[in-house]
Design an enzyme around this catalytic site. Structure first.
Site, PDB file in Angstrom:
ATOM      1  N   LYS A  56      50.036 -12.754 -25.708  1.00 42.03           N
ATOM      2  CA  LYS A  56      49.048 -12.835 -26.790  1.00 42.03           C
ATOM      3  C   LYS A  56      49.038 -11.515 -27.544  1.00 42.03           C
ATOM      4  O   LYS A  56      48.804 -10.444 -26.966  1.00 42.03           O
ATOM      5  CB  LYS A  56      47.662 -13.053 -26.198  1.00 42.03           C
TER       6      LYS A  56
HETATM    7  C1  E4P Z   1      41.636 -18.067 -27.165  1.00 39.31           C
HETATM    8  O1  E4P Z   1      42.770 -17.944 -26.764  1.00 39.31           O
HETATM    9  C2  E4P Z   1      40.500 -17.230 -26.769  1.00 39.31           C
HETATM   10  O2  E4P Z   1      40.660 -16.840 -25.417  1.00 39.31           O
HETATM   11  C3  E4P Z   1      39.186 -17.953 -26.803  1.00 39.31           C
HETATM   12  O3  E4P Z   1      39.328 -19.270 -27.251  1.00 39.31           O
HETATM   13  C4  E4P Z   1      38.076 -17.180 -27.432  1.00 39.31           C
HETATM   14  O4  E4P Z   1      36.922 -17.970 -27.429  1.00 39.31           O
HETATM   15  P1  E4P Z   1      35.446 -17.379 -27.641  1.00 39.31           P
HETATM   16  O5  E4P Z   1      35.227 -17.230 -29.096  1.00 39.31           O
HETATM   17  O6  E4P Z   1      34.568 -18.434 -27.045  1.00 39.31           O
HETATM   18  O7  E4P Z   1      35.409 -16.088 -26.889  1.00 39.31           O
END
Ligand code: E4P
Length: 218
Positions: free
Chosen positions: A84
């Site tokens: 990521k």
């Molecule tokens: C995506 O890969 C992220 O880990 C995640 O969806 C973030 O979500 P949030 O906005 O609930 O923290």
């Protein structure tokens, strides 16, 4: 639609696996911190539990050289590890290099169709538009997602879209309606998807009637 679990908690991963509803995992530093375990221990446990499906692990360095160094280390932890990378100018440089090296990337913190277009052009494997966080500031996350799908169709961009920051079951329903490739779902929302009060009421009535009628199959 593929279902990824947005978690670093091993118990949640095991439950989704038992249901046969696990096509991959996405994590981030916040989710890893929530496990209360040292990050490496938590990550290795996930990789052991899910050796054959994509697992996104996020870099924390903010320079492109640092991101690349971290990405190479993380990629060594498993063949199914996806890196990521945040959508920043430094991140863009890293995505291009990692794509050329054949390291899979998931470009995270995507909040606009143009960010997704750029990540796709650079050869990202996945992009993660954050629906819930857009809704939180009064924007329309689903609209952004719809535009990304459309733009990718226009240009035959093969980057897979992961609808992320999903907050409730209606986000999931609308994702499926739009035909997004993947939704990464928190465990609580996945559990809610499997429940309907009318199913529970209907089942209770069937069992009651079966008992009244003396129906015994075995
Ligand atoms: C995506 O890969 C992220 O880990 C995640 O969806 C973030 O979500 P949030 O906005 O609930 O923290």
């Amino acid at each position: 639609m593929k279902i990824f679990l947005d978690t670093a908690k091993i118990e949640e991963i095991r439950r989704a696996k038992e249901w046969g509803l696990l096509d991959g995992i996405t994590t981030n530093p916040t989710l890893l911190a929530q496990t209360g375990k040292p990050w490496k221990e938590a990550v290795l446990e996930i990789i052991k539990e899910v050796p054959d499906k994509p697992i996104s692990l996020e870099v924390i360095d903010t320079t492109w050289e640092g991101m690349i160094r971290e990405a190479r280390e993380l990629a060594k932890m498993g063949d199914n590890v996806v890196i990521k990378i945040p959508f920043t100018q430094e991140g863009l440089k890293a995505i291009r290099v990692l794509s050329q090296e054949g390291i899979k990337t998931n470009v995270t913190l995507i909040f606009s169709p143009l960010q997704a277009l750029v990540a796709g052009k650079l050869g990202a494997t996945y992009v993660s538009p954050f629906l819930g966080r857009l809704d939180d500031i009064g924007h329309d996350g689903m609209l952004v997602l719809e535009e990304i799908i459309h733009i990718y169709e226009n240009y035959g961009i093969e980057t897979q879209i992961i609808a992320a920051s999903i907050r409730h079951v209606d986000h999931v329903r609308r994702c499926a309606h739009l035909g997004v490739a993947i939704a990464t779902i928190p465990f609580k929302v996945l559990e809610q998807m499997l429940k309907h009060p009318l199913t529970d009421i209907g089942l209770a009535k069937f069992i009651e009637d079966a008992q009244k009628a003396g129906i015994q199959i075995l």
